[in-house]
Design an enzyme around this catalytic site. Structure first.
Site, mmCIF file in Angstrom:
data_model
loop_
_atom_site.group_PDB
_atom_site.id
_atom_site.type_symbol
_atom_site.label_atom_id
_atom_site.label_comp_id
_atom_site.label_asym_id
_atom_site.label_seq_id
_atom_site.Cartn_x
_atom_site.Cartn_y
_atom_site.Cartn_z
ATOM 1 N N ALA A 299 14.343 -22.585 40.108
ATOM 2 C CA ALA A 299 13.552 -21.986 41.184
ATOM 3 C C ALA A 299 13.388 -20.512 40.839
ATOM 4 C CB ALA A 299 14.274 -22.163 42.508
ATOM 5 N N GLY B 199 16.671 -25.584 39.656
ATOM 6 C CA GLY B 199 15.571 -26.411 40.174
ATOM 7 C C GLY B 199 14.894 -27.240 39.087
ATOM 8 N N GLU C 119 17.044 -30.222 38.817
ATOM 9 C CA GLU C 119 16.809 -31.015 40.033
ATOM 10 C C GLU C 119 15.473 -31.763 39.945
ATOM 11 O OE1 GLU C 119 17.572 -27.459 42.463
ATOM 12 O OE2 GLU C 119 18.861 -28.720 43.696
ATOM 13 N N GLU D 60 23.412 -22.172 39.854
ATOM 14 C CA GLU D 60 23.169 -21.487 41.128
ATOM 15 C C GLU D 60 24.347 -20.648 41.611
ATOM 16 O OE1 GLU D 60 22.203 -24.556 40.473
ATOM 17 O OE2 GLU D 60 20.212 -24.926 41.291
HETATM 18 N N1 COA Z 1 13.282 -17.322 38.047
HETATM 19 C C1 COA Z 1 12.456 -16.287 37.798
HETATM 20 N N2 COA Z 1 12.203 -15.827 36.576
HETATM 21 C C2 COA Z 1 12.829 -16.437 35.554
HETATM 22 C C3 COA Z 1 13.709 -17.519 35.726
HETATM 23 C C4 COA Z 1 13.925 -17.970 37.054
HETATM 24 N N3 COA Z 1 14.714 -19.010 37.327
HETATM 25 N N4 COA Z 1 14.182 -17.902 34.531
HETATM 26 C C5 COA Z 1 13.598 -17.099 33.624
HETATM 27 N N5 COA Z 1 12.792 -16.200 34.241
HETATM 28 C C6 COA Z 1 11.969 -15.152 33.628
HETATM 29 C C7 COA Z 1 12.815 -13.954 33.237
HETATM 30 O O1 COA Z 1 13.035 -13.110 34.369
HETATM 31 C C8 COA Z 1 11.937 -13.327 32.194
HETATM 32 O O2 COA Z 1 10.874 -12.641 32.853
HETATM 33 P P1 COA Z 1 10.470 -11.126 32.396
HETATM 34 O O3 COA Z 1 9.991 -11.305 30.979
HETATM 35 O O4 COA Z 1 9.394 -10.751 33.341
HETATM 36 O O5 COA Z 1 11.724 -10.328 32.492
HETATM 37 C C9 COA Z 1 11.321 -14.530 31.493
HETATM 38 O O6 COA Z 1 11.426 -15.612 32.416
HETATM 39 C C10 COA Z 1 12.033 -14.937 30.234
HETATM 40 O O7 COA Z 1 13.414 -15.098 30.530
HETATM 41 P P2 COA Z 1 14.592 -14.314 29.753
HETATM 42 O O8 COA Z 1 15.779 -14.266 30.669
HETATM 43 O O9 COA Z 1 14.094 -13.024 29.240
HETATM 44 O O10 COA Z 1 14.817 -15.323 28.542
HETATM 45 P P3 COA Z 1 16.177 -15.553 27.747
HETATM 46 O O11 COA Z 1 15.824 -16.403 26.578
HETATM 47 O O12 COA Z 1 16.878 -14.274 27.502
HETATM 48 O O13 COA Z 1 17.112 -16.415 28.742
HETATM 49 C C11 COA Z 1 17.607 -18.150 30.338
HETATM 50 C C12 COA Z 1 16.748 -17.701 29.139
HETATM 51 C C13 COA Z 1 17.058 -19.469 30.816
HETATM 52 C C14 COA Z 1 19.065 -18.307 29.897
HETATM 53 C C15 COA Z 1 17.516 -17.077 31.457
HETATM 54 O O14 COA Z 1 16.143 -16.793 31.689
HETATM 55 C C16 COA Z 1 18.128 -17.508 32.740
HETATM 56 O O15 COA Z 1 19.352 -17.505 32.886
HETATM 57 N N6 COA Z 1 17.302 -17.857 33.742
HETATM 58 C C17 COA Z 1 17.728 -18.187 35.055
HETATM 59 C C18 COA Z 1 18.296 -19.581 35.094
HETATM 60 C C19 COA Z 1 18.815 -19.881 36.468
HETATM 61 O O16 COA Z 1 19.745 -19.302 36.972
HETATM 62 N N7 COA Z 1 18.180 -20.865 37.114
HETATM 63 C C20 COA Z 1 18.556 -21.330 38.386
HETATM 64 C C21 COA Z 1 17.796 -20.661 39.432
HETATM 65 S S1 COA Z 1 18.115 -21.474 40.982
#
Ligand code: COA
Length: 259
Positions: free
Chosen positions: A63, A108, A111, A131
């Site tokens: 999400a 999400g 999910e 989460e």
């Molecule tokens: N919501 C909003 N934006 C997200 C996102 C999310 N769940 N997951 C990734 N993004 C965005 C990042 O903010 C980034 O945006 P930006 O370029 O404007 O800063 C872009 O996607 C790329 O992500 P980034 O974190 O730079 O890539 P990475 O390869 O370093 O890391 C992940 C990848 C998946 C490990 C990391 O993005 C992450 O931990 N995401 C969140 C996962 C999460 O907690 N999901 C559950 C949410 S309920």
């Protein structure tokens, strides 16, 4: 569509989440678009199997954290209910839905994959419910679908630690049904889709609904429902053709009358 892409090849549809710069995170707009797509898909009688996938580095990385970061409790409950409704609608589609997962399927995104009928994933895919690291819990029915799929032990482990597991590990614990080599999630999902299409066009959606509804029913009620559904199929002509074809050592010719 702005955040989704759809193409249909005969009875197989491919829906791609197409917000790769945000790893296909589910914002309110994406959920709205998905909901309206699903409402159309439900009525698309030429579509029998729907494959979900993501563009770029992820299936869906969760999400949208930016969206959720400004929530008060009332917005939070509305967001969770919306995700639950949309994923519930996906799960209830008459079509068979296959998740073709590569890269991240987190929060999400995991999910979403769990609301599909079948999960295909690349060995290197990354699944997780992170989460709790954000001070929240899975809110799109993950706390309910995960234990139903993998048992309460693995569900608690994944939800309480927020640890990520690979597609290979996800396959080992029963979260993923079909493993694909790297870069082959879609191709492998297409193979699964073609097998689904060999089944009777009436039998498949009824079998899907039976499993879905039956798990929440008391066993004797579900059994009675199963027998009625089994009998109903015989009014469609489909079993007659399917079994005649077996006895005549040929492939069934599912027609409009028998399907
Ligand atoms: N919501 C909003 N934006 C997200 C996102 C999310 N769940 N997951 C990734 N993004 C965005 C990042 O903010 C980034 O945006 P930006 O370029 O404007 O800063 C872009 O996607 C790329 O992500 P980034 O974190 O730079 O890539 P990475 O390869 O370093 O890391 C992940 C990848 C998946 C490990 C990391 O993005 C992450 O931990 N995401 C969140 C996962 C999460 O907690 N999901 C559950 C949410 S309920």
């Amino acid at each position: 569509m702005e955040f989704l892409k759809f193409e249909q090849q005969g009875p197989i549809g491919i829906l791609s989440f197409n917000r790769p710069d945000k790893l296909n995170a589910l914002s309110l707009d994406v959920l709205d678009e998905l909901e309206s797509f699903l409402r159309d898909a439900e009525k698309n009688t030429s579509l029998r199997v729907l494959i979900l996938r993501g563009e770029g580095r992820a299936f869906v990385a969760g999400a949208d954290i930016r969206t959720m970061s400004g929530f008060q409790a009332e917005e939070a409950v509305a967001f969770a209910r919306k995700g639950q409704r949309v994923f519930g609608f996906l799960e209830e589609l008459p079509q068979v839905v296959i998740a073709a997962v590569h890269g991240y399927a987190l929060g999400g995104g995991m999910e979403l994959a769990m609301a599909c009928d079948i999960r295909v994933a690349e060995r290197t895919a990354q699944f997780g419910q992170p989460e709790v690291h954000l001070g929240i819990i899975p809110g799109f029915a993950g706390t309910q679908r995960l234990p139903r799929l993998v048992g309460t032990g693995w569900a608690r482990y994944l939800i309480l630690t927020g640890r990520r597991i690979t597609g290979e590990e996800a396959h080992r614990i029963g979260l993923v049904e079909v493993l694909a080599e790297e870069g082959k999630a879609l191709e492998t999902a297409m193979d699964v889709a073609r097998d689904v299409l060999k089944g009777g066009p009436h039998a498949i959606p009824l079998a899907k609904r039976m499993v879905l509804r039956g798990v929440d029913m008391p066993f004797p009620v579900a059994q009675a429902f199963e027998a009625e559904t089994f009998a109903y199929l015989f009014t469609t002509g489909e079993p007659q053709e399917g079994m005649r074809a077996f006895l005549e050592k040929r492939r069934p010719a599912w027609t409009e009358e028998s399907s």
